[in-house]
Scaffold this motif. Sequence first.
Motif, PDB file in Angstrom:
ATOM      1  N   VAL A   1       9.403   0.358  -8.417  1.00  0.00           N
ATOM      2  CA  VAL A   1       9.232  -0.628  -7.341  1.00  0.00           C
ATOM      3  C   VAL A   1       9.610  -2.019  -7.817  1.00  0.00           C
ATOM      4  O   VAL A   1      10.322  -2.773  -7.136  1.00  0.00           O
ATOM      5  CB  VAL A   1       7.778  -0.603  -6.829  1.00  0.00           C
ATOM      6  CG1 VAL A   1       7.506  -1.803  -5.931  1.00  0.00           C
ATOM      7  CG2 VAL A   1       7.511   0.681  -6.072  1.00  0.00           C
TER       8      VAL A   1
ATOM      9  N   ARG B   1      12.910  -4.717  -6.848  1.00  0.00           N
ATOM     10  CA  ARG B   1      12.795  -6.121  -6.429  1.00  0.00           C
ATOM     11  C   ARG B   1      13.850  -6.982  -7.101  1.00  0.00           C
ATOM     12  O   ARG B   1      14.263  -8.002  -6.558  1.00  0.00           O
ATOM     13  CB  ARG B   1      11.383  -6.640  -6.759  1.00  0.00           C
ATOM     14  CG  ARG B   1      11.150  -8.090  -6.328  1.00  0.00           C
ATOM     15  CD  ARG B   1      11.239  -8.203  -4.820  1.00  0.00           C
ATOM     16  NE  ARG B   1      11.183  -9.589  -4.359  1.00  0.00           N
ATOM     17  CZ  ARG B   1      12.241 -10.367  -4.152  1.00  0.00           C
ATOM     18  NH1 ARG B   1      13.457  -9.893  -4.390  1.00  0.00           N
ATOM     19  NH2 ARG B   1      12.107 -11.598  -3.697  1.00  0.00           N
TER      20      ARG B   1
ATOM     21  N   THR C   1       8.980  -4.210  -0.555  1.00  0.00           N
ATOM     22  CA  THR C   1       8.873  -5.256  -1.575  1.00  0.00           C
ATOM     23  C   THR C   1       9.603  -6.531  -1.149  1.00  0.00           C
ATOM     24  O   THR C   1       9.106  -7.640  -1.358  1.00  0.00           O
ATOM     25  CB  THR C   1       9.437  -4.747  -2.904  1.00  0.00           C
ATOM     26  OG1 THR C   1      10.784  -4.266  -2.709  1.00  0.00           O
ATOM     27  CG2 THR C   1       8.597  -3.619  -3.463  1.00  0.00           C
TER      28      THR C   1
ATOM     29  N   THR D   1       7.496 -10.023  -0.089  1.00  0.00           N
ATOM     30  CA  THR D   1       7.655 -11.226  -0.912  1.00  0.00           C
ATOM     31  C   THR D   1       8.438 -12.322  -0.196  1.00  0.00           C
ATOM     32  O   THR D   1       8.701 -13.369  -0.786  1.00  0.00           O
ATOM     33  CB  THR D   1       8.376 -10.871  -2.221  1.00  0.00           C
ATOM     34  OG1 THR D   1       9.611 -10.201  -1.927  1.00  0.00           O
ATOM     35  CG2 THR D   1       7.511  -9.952  -3.074  1.00  0.00           C
TER      36      THR D   1
END
Length: 317
Positions: A61, A65, A175, A179
């Motif tokens: 994960v 990102r 993700t 974010t």
Amino acid sequence: MSAFLVAVVLSLVSAVAYAAAAVAQERLASRSAGTGLLRLLARGAWWASVGLNAGGALLHVVALRYGPLTVVQPLGALTLVAAVPLGARVAGRRVGAAEWRGTAFTLLGLTAILVAASGSAPEDVLSVPEALAVAGATAALAGVLARPGARPGLRHATASGAASGVASALTQTVTVAATDRSGPLLSVQVVGVALLVAAFAAAGLLLSQTAYRGGLGAPLAVVTLANPVAAAVIGLALLGERLRGGAAGALLALAGAGLAGWGVVLLSRAAPDPAPTAADDEEHPVAAVLALEPATASPEPVLLPRPTTGPEHLTPL
């Protein structure tokens, strides 16, 4: 350290964790064939493999990102490369020459793919309708491949790889969206797609556990190939990711995919089944008894001819 390099390093560590989990799952599957899900959940070895998979997924994960899907997913093929020596060590044998050749081809192909796919960090995400469409198509495909009555093996492995690849693509959406400071952290998109990620990750894990009943080599090879293919299709078709170098980059990526695929085939053919261990004998006492039977069984009785010295055989004087 650049974002691209961070993504590569995290993907490598994730591959090692996934390899350890695959070896643990294969050994558990070979010892508990036919065991129901509830009994499987009561085994400590199952939860150890779940922990390794969870650790690999967490690193995956984070890697998503920092790097594009077309880079992070091909590095997942290193899971098979790491599983070969790890599985050999667990089985108490050495890695053969054919397995090293398969490793070399796989690494060479992955290098070519990385050169062509090394783009910028991802920015686009799947919308809710796109995520639902991808989830529905994947669920239908997995249902056909793993339909009731299907013999565990390559079809279950293909379904597992597709489910895991879609989970990775959806994870990237979560993700990036989570974010993004321009919107709420727990939006409908983030929560909904996160639930889909959990469902497909669990499905991929259970499908691979079923596939490993037939051994580790070929099923893991199929999972390793189906995973990046499914994710790359989503990345290129829906997320706007592109290969570097135009037509030349596409040809390089195809050549790399061919080399990596051939390396995976060599690895799946060359990896022998693990030899039985003392732990296996403890779990299968009948097999242990049968293995000792030739050395401990008494010989078959020999039928001797009837004696000819009795009174009925005396020659008259």
